[in-house]
Every structure is written in C-alpha cells, then in structure tokens.
Design an enzyme around this catalytic site. Sequence first.
Site, PDB file in Angstrom:
ATOM      1  N   HIS A 228     -19.980 -68.381  35.148  1.00 16.92           N
ATOM      2  CA  HIS A 228     -19.132 -67.383  35.819  1.00 16.92           C
ATOM      3  C   HIS A 228     -20.066 -66.478  36.626  1.00 16.92           C
ATOM      4  CE1 HIS A 228     -15.872 -64.796  36.648  1.00 16.92           C
ATOM      5  NE2 HIS A 228     -15.608 -64.286  35.461  1.00 16.92           N
ATOM      6  N   HIS A 267     -15.754 -74.800  42.452  1.00 20.43           N
ATOM      7  CA  HIS A 267     -14.914 -73.694  42.018  1.00 20.43           C
ATOM      8  C   HIS A 267     -13.618 -74.247  41.447  1.00 20.43           C
ATOM      9  CE1 HIS A 267     -12.787 -69.869  42.080  1.00 20.43           C
ATOM     10  NE2 HIS A 267     -13.988 -69.326  42.138  1.00 20.43           N
ATOM     11  N   ASP A 323     -21.506 -67.329  44.970  1.00 19.77           N
ATOM     12  CA  ASP A 323     -22.815 -67.092  44.365  1.00 19.77           C
ATOM     13  C   ASP A 323     -23.945 -67.836  45.047  1.00 19.77           C
ATOM     14  OD1 ASP A 323     -22.049 -65.344  42.341  1.00 19.77           O
ATOM     15  OD2 ASP A 323     -21.224 -66.999  41.182  1.00 19.77           O
TER      16      ASP A 323
END
Length: 389
Positions: A228, A267, A323
Amino acid sequence: FGMMSYDPAFKNTASTTSAVTYIDGANGILEYRGYPIEQLAERSSFLEVAYLLLKGELPNKGEYDQFVHDVTFHTYVHENMTDLLDAFRYDAHSMGTMISSVAALSTFYPEAKDVRDPENRWIQINRLVAKMPTLAAFAYRHHRGLPLVYPENELSYAANFLNMLFRIGVKEYKPNPVLERALDVLFILHADHEQNCSATTMRVIGSAEADPYSALAGAMAALYGPLHGGANEAVLRMLHRIGHVDNIPAFIKGVKNREERLMGFGHRVYKSYDPRAAIIKRTAEEVFEVTGRNPLLDIALELERIALEEEFFVSRNLYPNVDFYSGLIYQALGFPVEMFPVLFAIPRTVGWLAQWQEMLEDDEQKIARPRQVFTGRERRDFIAMEDRG
Ligand code: CMC
C-alpha cells in the site's frame, strides 16, 4: 452459503456508499467531489482541497481563510509528546514513531470520544490536519538527533512543514517556491483514493465509535504496508538495486519469472495509466530543473518504457501507479526514503477523516462485522495431554 456471499479481500464488494472520491479505473479518471484531479493539481492548494473533501464544496474566500486559521491554530502539540519521542531508539522508523504519536494524541483529547457530535468532530479534524506535519517533522528530527523546530504559523502548510524539517539553527528555511508548490501538489494527489486498504481500516475502526486519533493510527498502520503506502519506498530501493539502465532487462526477466514484483506498477482499481502518475511525472521534471536531475529518473523512465512493451505487463493491465515517480521527487526535495510513507500519510489524513465523518453520518452504517465461511474441523472432544501421542 445461504444469503451470504464469499468475496475474499472484498474485491467485488461495495462496503459503503460514498460521495467523496470517484475513480473510473478503466479510463484512468480520478475526481474529488466531482472535480478532476488534473484541475485540482493545477489550480488549487492542498488546504483548499482538504476543505473540499471534508465539506463537499470548494470554500469561498471567507470559509477558506477561516479554515486556514483554524488549522494553523492547532499546529502545536502538547510538550509531553516530545518525551514520547525520546522513548524511541535513535534508528526508529519515522512511520512507527508517527503511528505511536497519533495514537498517543487520543489521550490528550479525551473529549474526542464523543464522535456523534459534528462540532466536536470538526475540532478533532482540524487538530489532526494541523498536527500531522508537526508530528512528522518531530519524528524526522528525532531520528537524526536534531533539535526540534516548532511550527511557524505565518508560513503555508507545505512551507511550514519544510521549515520544521530542514531549518538549521535560527535561520528560517525558505524553500524554493517551485519545490514548495511541488510538495503541495503531491499532497493534493494523495489526499484521498476511495475505499483503499487504509480508508477501509479507518471506517472499520471508526464504526466501533473509537475516537479519530485511535482510528487514524490504525489507518496509518495499514498504509505502512509495502503493498500500500510503503510502495514508494520499495520503488526507490528497487531503482537503487537496479542501479543502471543496462540491468533493466535482467530485472524484468526476474519479474516475469515471478521472483519479485515491479514495485510502483499495477493497481486494484486502475487498469490503465494512473492519472496521478501522469501528473507526478510532469512535476518531477519541474523539480529536477531546480534540484538537478536524479539519475534514478532515467532508470525509472526506461523501466516504464520497457515494461509497457512487454506482453506480461500489457496483458495484465499493469501501468505505473502514483508511487512509481513520487519517491523520486521526495528524494530530490531532500527527504530520506524512510520518510516516504509519512509523506503519504500527511495528506491522506484528510481522506481518512472525510470518510470517517461520512461513515458516522450514514444511517445505514453499523459496526463493521463481516461473516466467514468456516473451513476448520467439525466438533470433537478434548484429549488430555498424556493421551495425545
Ligand atoms: N509486478 C509484477 N506482476 C504484478 C504486479 C507487479 N507490480 N502487480 C500485479 N502483478 C500480476 C500478478 O502477479 C497477477 O498475475 P497472475 O494473474 O498471472 O497471477 C496479476 O498481475 C494481478 O495481480 P494481483 O496481485 O491479483 O492484483 P491486485 O489487484 O491484488 O494487486 C497491487 C494490486 C497494487 C497490490 C499489485 O499490483 C502490486 O503488488 N503492485 C506492486 C506494489 C505497489 O506498487 N503498490 C502501490 C499501489 S498504488 C498506491 C496505493 O494505493 O497504496
């Protein structure tokens, strides 16, 4: 299973209705309260977006000034919080320190337990939005054995945070406006992302009517996981390990052989390009014009190019997520890798609180309590230890 449905990891279960954030994963769309993330990243500020997420509408000038005043008013933490910091070892990970600090805040505000009172909730919300940067900066400075820097309330949210982190001696740290704005944009992009693991944690803990500090500490713990919010840290470590563009093909081979994952890719919801990653990629270029180019960016760009040509990634709809590039900017801004999840937690505090508030105002919500499909042993009788073989 009778009326019950079995859905491991809640992949196909809507656990709530929500009016906060909209994601269209197939088309790479993200909207906060109806406003496209691209427009907010370009034209808004983090505190304006925070107000939007928490209240449902963009603030007018008076509402905005009041909100900025209220958040600013709460930036200080009780001095005893610094004693708590001293209990941690010098090498304590900042996220661990932060999670503990946020949990500890609940003991300073026992009135926060009254979660059914909207006015009381709003005060706690202001406190949390205000204190997160302070706690983060304290964790960072403690980690380095540096004297703590207290909030400067005439600075912007981002500039105050940067000053608390990087100030040396009595001289105020004046961030380059491009870098201050870049951090504010990163905060906007990370402010909410509907029912992800940590937001769900916030709702689940909050559904037991725990106070928001305790619930938020739980949400932060979820965010800390490498799948996460820990992913940006993992991306940087991965890029360091790859070290050179020549090593990318061998690395990709390892990923295809399932030896490891390409961090910052894939994702649960986006099955196309993550719109946040596209904005971050542009912001990275702006930041690097000021700070000089991070050589790891070239590895990241080449990694993306090669991966997006590979059948393995294309067929699984694996694209860069938020990210993949954020860590590179954080590093250019001067943040050490272990601060990355903290930098995610500060803005996401707003999303967690918006959803916590929404959950408490929703008459259909009750204490979260899923069912199970039992797969264990049938009834059997106890056997004395000496008869167990
Ligand atoms: N590298 C290689 N293969 C991958 C990756 C990856 N990053 N992500 C998914 N896959 C493969 C996976 O092996 C599986 O293949 P197969 O069906 O052949 O077994 C397929 O793609 C589907 O993966 P999944 O694990 O079922 O997908 P998920 O929805 O459960 O996982 C994810 C989503 C984000 C946990 C996962 O893509 C992942 O581990 N990515 C790397 C970590 C990461 O970047 N996380 C940040 C997420 S975005 C920020 C946030 O919300 O926190």
